[in-house]
Design a protein around this motif. Structure first.
Motif, PDB file in Angstrom:
ATOM      1  N   ARG A  71      44.237  47.372  43.617  1.00 47.05           N
ATOM      2  CA  ARG A  71      45.428  46.586  43.988  1.00 47.05           C
ATOM      3  C   ARG A  71      45.126  45.096  43.927  1.00 47.05           C
ATOM      4  O   ARG A  71      45.889  44.307  43.365  1.00 47.05           O
ATOM      5  CB  ARG A  71      45.905  46.980  45.391  1.00 47.05           C
ATOM      6  CG  ARG A  71      47.161  46.248  45.829  1.00 47.05           C
ATOM      7  CD  ARG A  71      47.599  46.627  47.236  1.00 47.05           C
ATOM      8  NE  ARG A  71      46.543  46.711  48.222  1.00 47.05           N
ATOM      9  CZ  ARG A  71      45.961  45.667  48.824  1.00 47.05           C
ATOM     10  NH1 ARG A  71      46.325  44.448  48.521  1.00 47.05           N
ATOM     11  NH2 ARG A  71      45.028  45.848  49.726  1.00 47.05           N
ATOM     12  N   ILE A  72      43.981  44.700  44.483  1.00 48.08           N
ATOM     13  CA  ILE A  72      43.591  43.283  44.486  1.00 48.08           C
ATOM     14  C   ILE A  72      43.362  42.786  43.052  1.00 48.08           C
ATOM     15  O   ILE A  72      43.792  41.686  42.687  1.00 48.08           O
ATOM     16  CB  ILE A  72      42.344  43.065  45.364  1.00 48.08           C
ATOM     17  CG1 ILE A  72      42.717  43.288  46.834  1.00 48.08           C
ATOM     18  CG2 ILE A  72      41.748  41.677  45.160  1.00 48.08           C
ATOM     19  CD1 ILE A  72      41.535  43.366  47.775  1.00 48.08           C
ATOM     20  N   ALA A  73      42.711  43.599  42.226  1.00 49.16           N
ATOM     21  CA  ALA A  73      42.471  43.214  40.830  1.00 49.16           C
ATOM     22  C   ALA A  73      43.796  43.003  40.093  1.00 49.16           C
ATOM     23  O   ALA A  73      43.928  42.064  39.305  1.00 49.16           O
ATOM     24  CB  ALA A  73      41.617  44.270  40.133  1.00 49.16           C
ATOM     25  N   GLN A  74      44.784  43.856  40.365  1.00 46.20           N
ATOM     26  CA  GLN A  74      46.098  43.692  39.731  1.00 46.20           C
ATOM     27  C   GLN A  74      46.757  42.404  40.198  1.00 46.20           C
ATOM     28  O   GLN A  74      47.325  41.658  39.392  1.00 46.20           O
ATOM     29  CB  GLN A  74      46.983  44.899  40.024  1.00 46.20           C
ATOM     30  CG  GLN A  74      46.542  46.140  39.279  1.00 46.20           C
ATOM     31  CD  GLN A  74      47.280  47.392  39.724  1.00 46.20           C
ATOM     32  OE1 GLN A  74      47.946  47.427  40.760  1.00 46.20           O
ATOM     33  NE2 GLN A  74      47.145  48.448  38.929  1.00 46.20           N
ATOM     34  N   GLU A  75      46.673  42.112  41.506  1.00 42.25           N
ATOM     35  CA  GLU A  75      47.249  40.877  42.038  1.00 42.25           C
ATOM     36  C   GLU A  75      46.588  39.646  41.424  1.00 42.25           C
ATOM     37  O   GLU A  75      47.245  38.639  41.159  1.00 42.25           O
ATOM     38  CB  GLU A  75      47.110  40.836  43.560  1.00 42.25           C
ATOM     39  CG  GLU A  75      47.984  41.820  44.286  1.00 42.25           C
ATOM     40  CD  GLU A  75      47.642  41.947  45.768  1.00 42.25           C
ATOM     41  OE1 GLU A  75      46.762  41.208  46.262  1.00 42.25           O
ATOM     42  OE2 GLU A  75      48.261  42.790  46.435  1.00 42.25           O
ATOM     43  N   ARG A  76      45.295  39.721  41.200  1.00 43.04           N
ATOM     44  CA  ARG A  76      44.541  38.592  40.626  1.00 43.04           C
ATOM     45  C   ARG A  76      44.634  38.539  39.107  1.00 43.04           C
ATOM     46  O   ARG A  76      44.090  37.640  38.492  1.00 43.04           O
ATOM     47  CB  ARG A  76      43.059  38.705  41.005  1.00 43.04           C
ATOM     48  CG  ARG A  76      42.788  38.513  42.458  1.00 43.04           C
ATOM     49  CD  ARG A  76      41.298  38.654  42.731  1.00 43.04           C
ATOM     50  NE  ARG A  76      41.015  38.469  44.145  1.00 43.04           N
ATOM     51  CZ  ARG A  76      39.859  38.731  44.705  1.00 43.04           C
ATOM     52  NH1 ARG A  76      38.842  39.171  43.990  1.00 43.04           N
ATOM     53  NH2 ARG A  76      39.687  38.537  46.000  1.00 43.04           N
ATOM     54  N   GLN A  77      45.275  39.519  38.520  1.00 45.82           N
ATOM     55  CA  GLN A  77      45.340  39.654  37.069  1.00 45.82           C
ATOM     56  C   GLN A  77      43.933  39.661  36.470  1.00 45.82           C
ATOM     57  O   GLN A  77      43.627  38.975  35.493  1.00 45.82           O
ATOM     58  CB  GLN A  77      46.209  38.553  36.462  1.00 45.82           C
ATOM     59  CG  GLN A  77      47.631  38.624  36.952  1.00 45.82           C
ATOM     60  CD  GLN A  77      48.514  37.550  36.364  1.00 45.82           C
ATOM     61  OE1 GLN A  77      48.073  36.582  35.783  1.00 45.82           O
ATOM     62  NE2 GLN A  77      49.808  37.746  36.523  1.00 45.82           N
ATOM     63  N   ALA A  78      43.077  40.451  37.099  1.00 50.89           N
ATOM     64  CA  ALA A  78      41.690  40.593  36.657  1.00 50.89           C
ATOM     65  C   ALA A  78      41.667  41.301  35.302  1.00 50.89           C
ATOM     66  O   ALA A  78      42.633  41.965  34.920  1.00 50.89           O
ATOM     67  CB  ALA A  78      40.897  41.382  37.695  1.00 50.89           C
ATOM     68  N   PRO A  79      40.566  41.177  34.585  1.00 48.84           N
ATOM     69  CA  PRO A  79      40.476  41.817  33.269  1.00 48.84           C
ATOM     70  C   PRO A  79      40.495  43.348  33.373  1.00 48.84           C
ATOM     71  O   PRO A  79      40.276  43.897  34.448  1.00 48.84           O
ATOM     72  CB  PRO A  79      39.137  41.327  32.722  1.00 48.84           C
ATOM     73  CG  PRO A  79      38.370  40.861  33.901  1.00 48.84           C
ATOM     74  CD  PRO A  79      39.362  40.445  34.935  1.00 48.84           C
ATOM     75  N   PRO A  80      40.719  44.024  32.253  1.00 49.72           N
ATOM     76  CA  PRO A  80      40.672  45.498  32.268  1.00 49.72           C
ATOM     77  C   PRO A  80      39.250  45.980  32.559  1.00 49.72           C
ATOM     78  O   PRO A  80      38.302  45.186  32.544  1.00 49.72           O
ATOM     79  CB  PRO A  80      41.116  45.885  30.857  1.00 49.72           C
ATOM     80  CG  PRO A  80      40.888  44.686  30.026  1.00 49.72           C
ATOM     81  CD  PRO A  80      41.011  43.497  30.930  1.00 49.72           C
ATOM     82  N   GLY A  84      34.856  42.842  36.457  1.00 55.22           N
ATOM     83  CA  GLY A  84      34.724  41.680  37.336  1.00 55.22           C
ATOM     84  C   GLY A  84      36.045  41.335  37.989  1.00 55.22           C
ATOM     85  O   GLY A  84      37.077  41.953  37.730  1.00 55.22           O
ATOM     86  N   GLY A  85      35.992  40.356  38.884  1.00 52.41           N
ATOM     87  CA  GLY A  85      37.200  39.920  39.562  1.00 52.41           C
ATOM     88  C   GLY A  85      37.472  40.629  40.879  1.00 52.41           C
ATOM     89  O   GLY A  85      38.284  40.168  41.672  1.00 52.41           O
ATOM     90  N   PHE A  86      36.800  41.733  41.162  1.00 51.39           N
ATOM     91  CA  PHE A  86      36.962  42.394  42.461  1.00 51.39           C
ATOM     92  C   PHE A  86      35.934  41.798  43.411  1.00 51.39           C
ATOM     93  O   PHE A  86      34.953  41.195  42.983  1.00 51.39           O
ATOM     94  CB  PHE A  86      36.799  43.915  42.343  1.00 51.39           C
ATOM     95  CG  PHE A  86      35.535  44.343  41.641  1.00 51.39           C
ATOM     96  CD1 PHE A  86      34.349  44.480  42.344  1.00 51.39           C
ATOM     97  CD2 PHE A  86      35.530  44.598  40.282  1.00 51.39           C
ATOM     98  CE1 PHE A  86      33.180  44.856  41.706  1.00 51.39           C
ATOM     99  CE2 PHE A  86      34.370  44.987  39.635  1.00 51.39           C
ATOM    100  CZ  PHE A  86      33.193  45.109  40.341  1.00 51.39           C
ATOM    101  N   GLY A  87      36.178  41.936  44.709  1.00 47.51           N
ATOM    102  CA  GLY A  87      35.275  41.351  45.699  1.00 47.51           C
ATOM    103  C   GLY A  87      35.884  40.114  46.333  1.00 47.51           C
ATOM    104  O   GLY A  87      37.083  39.884  46.224  1.00 47.51           O
ATOM    105  N   PRO A  88      35.058  39.295  46.983  1.00 47.23           N
ATOM    106  CA  PRO A  88      35.597  38.136  47.700  1.00 47.23           C
ATOM    107  C   PRO A  88      36.147  37.063  46.757  1.00 47.23           C
ATOM    108  O   PRO A  88      35.739  36.954  45.604  1.00 47.23           O
ATOM    109  CB  PRO A  88      34.393  37.611  48.475  1.00 47.23           C
ATOM    110  CG  PRO A  88      33.201  38.144  47.786  1.00 47.23           C
ATOM    111  CD  PRO A  88      33.624  39.412  47.112  1.00 47.23           C
ATOM    112  N   ILE A  89      37.060  36.308  47.249  1.00 45.52           N
ATOM    113  CA  ILE A  89      37.677  35.130  46.624  1.00 45.52           C
ATOM    114  C   ILE A  89      37.955  35.349  45.141  1.00 45.52           C
ATOM    115  O   ILE A  89      38.911  36.020  44.791  1.00 45.52           O
ATOM    116  CB  ILE A  89      36.841  33.866  46.899  1.00 45.52           C
ATOM    117  CG1 ILE A  89      36.597  33.742  48.414  1.00 45.52           C
ATOM    118  CG2 ILE A  89      37.561  32.609  46.400  1.00 45.52           C
ATOM    119  CD1 ILE A  89      35.596  32.702  48.802  1.00 45.52           C
ATOM    120  N   ASP A  90      37.137  34.794  44.247  1.00 48.35           N
ATOM    121  CA  ASP A  90      37.385  34.925  42.812  1.00 48.35           C
ATOM    122  C   ASP A  90      36.681  36.135  42.210  1.00 48.35           C
ATOM    123  O   ASP A  90      36.786  36.392  41.021  1.00 48.35           O
ATOM    124  CB  ASP A  90      36.993  33.654  42.069  1.00 48.35           C
ATOM    125  CG  ASP A  90      35.577  33.191  42.376  1.00 48.35           C
ATOM    126  OD1 ASP A  90      34.949  33.716  43.313  1.00 48.35           O
ATOM    127  OD2 ASP A  90      35.087  32.280  41.679  1.00 48.35           O
TER     128      ASP A  90
END
Length: 167
Positions: free
Chosen positions: A12-21, A53-59
């Motif tokens: 969910r957080i990765a989707q909100e951050r528009q993290a890579p696939p 990447g992109g999951f975890g704290p802040i960025d």
């Protein structure tokens, strides 16, 4: 929280951050080859099922195959673990807090025991990667100093002027 629940929250957080696939399994396999240890199971699942990447704290944590990963993890490990002996083989930088402070994960441990590194010193945090992620998703994760106390310095003084004190 179970690994599956952590995966769902991180997704969910990765989707909100528009993290890579998710990372290709080949990228994870290459990282394991360079490091010389298999990824802890939860970390592997996050990279291959949620996001590169992109999951975890802040960025978030870096992707496994480009940029920060190459600079801070792959390149040093190509020459073997830390030659100073301060960081054990298999303990890998995972999250850059800035100012030479890192959260690190122990690839030798299937649960991914977490370590801290600051200014070349390395110590155990006493939590697993899963616990670290739960604290991050709850907004409660902070850099883990030994005994919870940062060293006395210009950057870590309790009464440092705004903008100079570490969080």
């Amino acid at each position: 929280m179970t690994d599956d629940e952590i995966i769902d929250v991180c997704r969910r957080i990765a989707q909100e951050r528009q993290a890579p696939p998710p990372a290709p399994p080949e990228a994870v396999a290459e990282a394991e080859r360079v490091i010389g240890f298999a990824f802890p199971a939860l970390l592997r699942r996050l990279y291959t099922e949620v996001s590169n990447g992109g999951f975890g704290p802040i960025d978030g944590v870096p992707p496994v195959d480009v940029g920060s990963w190459q600079e801070h993890i792959a390149v040093p490990y190509e020459n073997g673990p830390d030659p100073s002996g301060r960081i054990p083989a298999g303990v890998v930088p995972l999250y850059d807090w800035g100012c030479t402070m890192w959260s690190m994960i122990d690839f030798r441990d299937p649960d991914g025991a977490m370590w801290s590194n600051a200014d070349g010193d390395c110590w155990r945090q006493g939590i697993t990667f899963g616990q670290w992620l739960v604290a991050a998703t709850d907004g409660k994760l902070r850099f883990a100093w030994p005994d919870g106390v940062p060293p006395e310095s210009e950057w870590h003084r309790p009464n440092a002027p705004a903008g100079q004190q570490e969080s």
